[in-house]
Design a protein around this motif. Structure first.
Motif, PDB file in Angstrom:
ATOM      1  N   MET A   1       6.460  -4.509 -27.819  1.00 53.83           N
ATOM      2  CA  MET A   1       5.888  -4.768 -26.317  1.00 53.83           C
ATOM      3  C   MET A   1       6.199  -6.220 -25.898  1.00 53.83           C
ATOM      4  SD  MET A   1       4.651  -2.414 -25.114  1.00 53.83           S
ATOM      5  CE  MET A   1       4.258  -3.306 -23.446  1.00 53.83           C
ATOM      6  N   LEU A   2       6.300  -7.151 -27.130  1.00 55.41           N
ATOM      7  CA  LEU A   2       6.668  -8.448 -26.546  1.00 55.41           C
ATOM      8  C   LEU A   2       8.230  -8.620 -26.109  1.00 55.41           C
ATOM      9  CD1 LEU A   2       6.030 -11.485 -26.469  1.00 55.41           C
ATOM     10  CD2 LEU A   2       6.764 -11.717 -28.969  1.00 55.41           C
ATOM     11  N   THR A   3       8.960  -7.841 -26.861  1.00 52.27           N
ATOM     12  CA  THR A   3      10.346  -7.631 -26.657  1.00 52.27           C
ATOM     13  C   THR A   3      10.476  -7.159 -25.435  1.00 52.27           C
ATOM     14  OG1 THR A   3      11.391  -7.598 -29.013  1.00 52.27           O
ATOM     15  CG2 THR A   3      12.602  -6.814 -27.349  1.00 52.27           C
ATOM     16  N   GLN A   4       9.802  -6.125 -24.903  1.00 54.00           N
ATOM     17  CA  GLN A   4       9.784  -5.400 -23.629  1.00 54.00           C
ATOM     18  C   GLN A   4       9.383  -6.089 -22.409  1.00 54.00           C
ATOM     19  OE1 GLN A   4       7.663  -1.623 -24.291  1.00 54.00           O
ATOM     20  NE2 GLN A   4       9.190  -0.453 -23.443  1.00 54.00           N
ATOM     21  N   THR A   5       8.369  -6.767 -22.657  1.00 56.48           N
ATOM     22  CA  THR A   5       7.954  -7.756 -21.632  1.00 56.48           C
ATOM     23  C   THR A   5       8.850  -8.971 -21.305  1.00 56.48           C
ATOM     24  OG1 THR A   5       5.682  -7.263 -22.414  1.00 56.48           O
ATOM     25  CG2 THR A   5       5.834  -9.146 -20.924  1.00 56.48           C
TER      26      THR A   5
ATOM     27  N   TYR B   1       0.880  -1.396   0.246  1.00 55.48           N
ATOM     28  CA  TYR B   1      -0.058   0.097   0.100  1.00 55.48           C
ATOM     29  C   TYR B   1       0.962   1.343   0.008  1.00 55.48           C
ATOM     30  CZ  TYR B   1      -3.938  -3.007   0.930  1.00 55.48           C
ATOM     31  OH  TYR B   1      -4.952  -3.998   0.662  1.00 55.48           O
ATOM     32  N   LEU B   2       2.155   1.262   0.379  1.00 56.58           N
ATOM     33  CA  LEU B   2       3.099   2.062   0.167  1.00 56.58           C
ATOM     34  C   LEU B   2       3.691   2.338  -1.277  1.00 56.58           C
ATOM     35  CD1 LEU B   2       4.841   1.704   3.648  1.00 56.58           C
ATOM     36  CD2 LEU B   2       3.069   3.123   3.224  1.00 56.58           C
ATOM     37  N   ALA B   3       3.650   3.607  -1.793  1.00 56.30           N
ATOM     38  CA  ALA B   3       4.071   4.042  -3.062  1.00 56.30           C
ATOM     39  C   ALA B   3       5.510   3.654  -3.503  1.00 56.30           C
ATOM     40  CB  ALA B   3       4.145   5.519  -3.461  1.00 56.30           C
ATOM     41  N   GLU B   4       6.397   3.625  -2.286  1.00 60.91           N
ATOM     42  CA  GLU B   4       7.972   3.253  -2.688  1.00 60.91           C
ATOM     43  C   GLU B   4       8.168   1.673  -2.258  1.00 60.91           C
ATOM     44  OE1 GLU B   4       7.188   4.381   1.639  1.00 60.91           O
ATOM     45  OE2 GLU B   4       6.540   5.414  -0.115  1.00 60.91           O
ATOM     46  N   CYS B   5       7.337   1.138  -2.136  1.00 61.42           N
ATOM     47  CA  CYS B   5       7.487  -0.291  -1.724  1.00 61.42           C
ATOM     48  C   CYS B   5       7.895  -1.089  -2.885  1.00 61.42           C
ATOM     49  CB  CYS B   5       6.460  -1.101  -0.889  1.00 61.42           C
ATOM     50  SG  CYS B   5       6.367  -2.710  -0.618  1.00 61.42           S
ATOM     51  N   PRO B   6       8.861  -2.107  -2.941  1.00 59.26           N
ATOM     52  CA  PRO B   6       9.175  -2.802  -4.063  1.00 59.26           C
ATOM     53  C   PRO B   6       8.235  -3.897  -4.399  1.00 59.26           C
ATOM     54  CG  PRO B   6      11.168  -2.790  -2.278  1.00 59.26           C
ATOM     55  CD  PRO B   6       9.851  -2.317  -1.691  1.00 59.26           C
ATOM     56  N   ALA B   7       7.385  -4.383  -3.382  1.00 55.64           N
ATOM     57  CA  ALA B   7       6.206  -5.368  -3.383  1.00 55.64           C
ATOM     58  C   ALA B   7       5.210  -4.716  -4.609  1.00 55.64           C
ATOM     59  CB  ALA B   7       5.633  -5.754  -2.274  1.00 55.64           C
ATOM     60  N   ARG B   8       4.981  -3.258  -4.406  1.00 60.35           N
ATOM     61  CA  ARG B   8       3.941  -2.786  -4.922  1.00 60.35           C
ATOM     62  C   ARG B   8       4.562  -2.565  -6.596  1.00 60.35           C
ATOM     63  NH1 ARG B   8       0.865   3.088  -3.546  1.00 60.35           N
ATOM     64  NH2 ARG B   8      -0.053   3.129  -5.433  1.00 60.35           N
ATOM     65  N   ARG B   9       5.824  -2.343  -6.739  1.00 55.52           N
ATOM     66  CA  ARG B   9       6.399  -2.282  -7.998  1.00 55.52           C
ATOM     67  C   ARG B   9       6.075  -3.371  -8.716  1.00 55.52           C
ATOM     68  NH1 ARG B   9      10.201   1.039  -5.451  1.00 55.52           N
ATOM     69  NH2 ARG B   9      11.870  -0.573  -5.430  1.00 55.52           N
ATOM     70  N   LEU B  10       6.308  -4.730  -8.059  1.00 56.16           N
ATOM     71  CA  LEU B  10       6.272  -5.931  -8.559  1.00 56.16           C
ATOM     72  C   LEU B  10       4.763  -6.340  -8.856  1.00 56.16           C
ATOM     73  CD1 LEU B  10       7.442  -8.479  -9.345  1.00 56.16           C
ATOM     74  CD2 LEU B  10       7.207  -9.464  -6.747  1.00 56.16           C
ATOM     75  N   LEU B  11       3.818  -5.893  -8.024  1.00 56.78           N
ATOM     76  CA  LEU B  11       2.291  -6.029  -8.243  1.00 56.78           C
ATOM     77  C   LEU B  11       1.998  -5.469  -9.570  1.00 56.78           C
ATOM     78  CD1 LEU B  11       0.689  -5.882  -4.970  1.00 56.78           C
ATOM     79  CD2 LEU B  11       0.855  -7.899  -6.314  1.00 56.78           C
ATOM     80  N   ASP B  12       2.642  -4.199  -9.768  1.00 58.38           N
ATOM     81  CA  ASP B  12       2.339  -3.306 -10.983  1.00 58.38           C
ATOM     82  C   ASP B  12       2.884  -4.057 -12.036  1.00 58.38           C
ATOM     83  OD1 ASP B  12       1.524  -0.987 -12.333  1.00 58.38           O
ATOM     84  OD2 ASP B  12       3.596  -0.663 -12.515  1.00 58.38           O
ATOM     85  N   ARG B  13       4.016  -4.797 -11.951  1.00 54.17           N
ATOM     86  CA  ARG B  13       4.712  -5.330 -13.089  1.00 54.17           C
ATOM     87  C   ARG B  13       3.782  -6.609 -13.518  1.00 54.17           C
ATOM     88  NH1 ARG B  13      10.144  -5.760 -13.823  1.00 54.17           N
ATOM     89  NH2 ARG B  13       9.514  -3.296 -14.072  1.00 54.17           N
ATOM     90  N   ILE B  14       3.487  -7.489 -12.856  1.00 53.13           N
ATOM     91  CA  ILE B  14       2.805  -8.745 -13.081  1.00 53.13           C
ATOM     92  C   ILE B  14       1.411  -8.497 -13.234  1.00 53.13           C
ATOM     93  CG2 ILE B  14       4.510 -10.319 -11.780  1.00 53.13           C
ATOM     94  CD1 ILE B  14       2.406 -10.518  -9.369  1.00 53.13           C
ATOM     95  N   SER B  15       0.763  -7.483 -13.119  1.00 49.62           N
ATOM     96  CA  SER B  15      -0.518  -7.203 -13.333  1.00 49.62           C
ATOM     97  C   SER B  15      -0.880  -6.644 -14.783  1.00 49.62           C
ATOM     98  CB  SER B  15      -1.336  -6.077 -12.489  1.00 49.62           C
ATOM     99  OG  SER B  15      -0.776  -4.901 -12.715  1.00 49.62           O
ATOM    100  N   ASP B  16       0.334  -6.356 -15.545  1.00 47.93           N
ATOM    101  CA  ASP B  16       0.219  -5.895 -16.848  1.00 47.93           C
ATOM    102  C   ASP B  16      -0.281  -6.971 -17.804  1.00 47.93           C
ATOM    103  OD1 ASP B  16       1.393  -3.985 -19.047  1.00 47.93           O
ATOM    104  OD2 ASP B  16       2.417  -6.282 -19.813  1.00 47.93           O
ATOM    105  N   LYS B  17      -1.207  -6.674 -18.575  1.00 48.41           N
ATOM    106  CA  LYS B  17      -1.990  -7.698 -19.525  1.00 48.41           C
ATOM    107  C   LYS B  17      -0.859  -8.795 -20.525  1.00 48.41           C
ATOM    108  CE  LYS B  17      -2.987  -4.842 -23.460  1.00 48.41           C
ATOM    109  NZ  LYS B  17      -3.826  -4.259 -24.419  1.00 48.41           N
ATOM    110  N   TRP B  18       0.116  -8.098 -20.744  1.00 43.16           N
ATOM    111  CA  TRP B  18       1.094  -8.586 -21.734  1.00 43.16           C
ATOM    112  C   TRP B  18       2.059  -9.793 -20.935  1.00 43.16           C
ATOM    113  CZ3 TRP B  18      -1.228  -8.453 -26.191  1.00 43.16           C
ATOM    114  CH2 TRP B  18      -1.390  -7.297 -26.578  1.00 43.16           C
ATOM    115  N   VAL B  19       2.209  -9.380 -19.546  1.00 40.73           N
ATOM    116  CA  VAL B  19       2.922 -10.317 -18.615  1.00 40.73           C
ATOM    117  C   VAL B  19       2.202 -11.658 -18.277  1.00 40.73           C
ATOM    118  CG1 VAL B  19       3.844 -10.593 -16.276  1.00 40.73           C
ATOM    119  CG2 VAL B  19       4.394  -8.419 -17.725  1.00 40.73           C
TER     120      VAL B  19
END
Length: 133
Positions: free
Chosen positions: A66-70, A20-38
């Motif tokens: 996008m595929l390359t980036q992902t 729930y904290l913006a600077e938390c690494p877990a939040r950044r990971l959640l953001d990453r794995i919630s991407d549709k391409w991921v």
């Protein structure tokens, strides 16, 4: 002063994570794995390694960029491996790592839920939109 081992320090940091904290690494990971391409790439690799072009054909609508980036991002995060086999032309295969395999049941469940409930969601959207006119 108390001395702590590296394992103890890692455990303390892990216990201190709060997505729930913006600077938390877990939040950044959640953001990453919630991407549709991921989610589509991970579930696309569920049956084993695939070549880049196979993934591109499997995942309708994904651009090469996008595929390359992902794939690069997933490789950096330790979820996917990239194996280059010297040949003409060069063969590049992507596969899930053990860490990626551990995430697969969650991603497959979310994809399955979406496949199963899309009619319900679309009906709810139509009802909502009609009520707002």
């Amino acid at each position: 002063m108390t001395t702590r081992t590296r394992a103890e320090l890692r455990r303390e940091r892990r216990e201190a994570y709060d997505a729930y904290l913006a600077e938390c690494p877990a939040r950044r990971l959640l953001d990453r794995i919630s991407d549709k391409w991921v989610s589509l790439v991970l579930t696309g690799l569920a049956d084993g390694p695939r070549r880049y072009s196979d993934l591109g054909r499997l995942i309708a609508g994904v651009s090469e960029k996008m595929l390359t980036q992902t794939l690069r991002t997933l490789e950096r995060d330790g979820l996917v491996t990239r194996t280059v086999t010297p040949a003409t032309p060069v063969r590049v295969d992507y596969a899930l790592t053990p860490l990626g395999l551990s995430l697969l049941p969650v991603m497959a469940a979310v994809k399955g839920w979406a496949d199963t409930h899309i009619d319900d969601v679309e009906a709810a959207r139509e009802t909502y939109d009609r009520s707002r006119q």
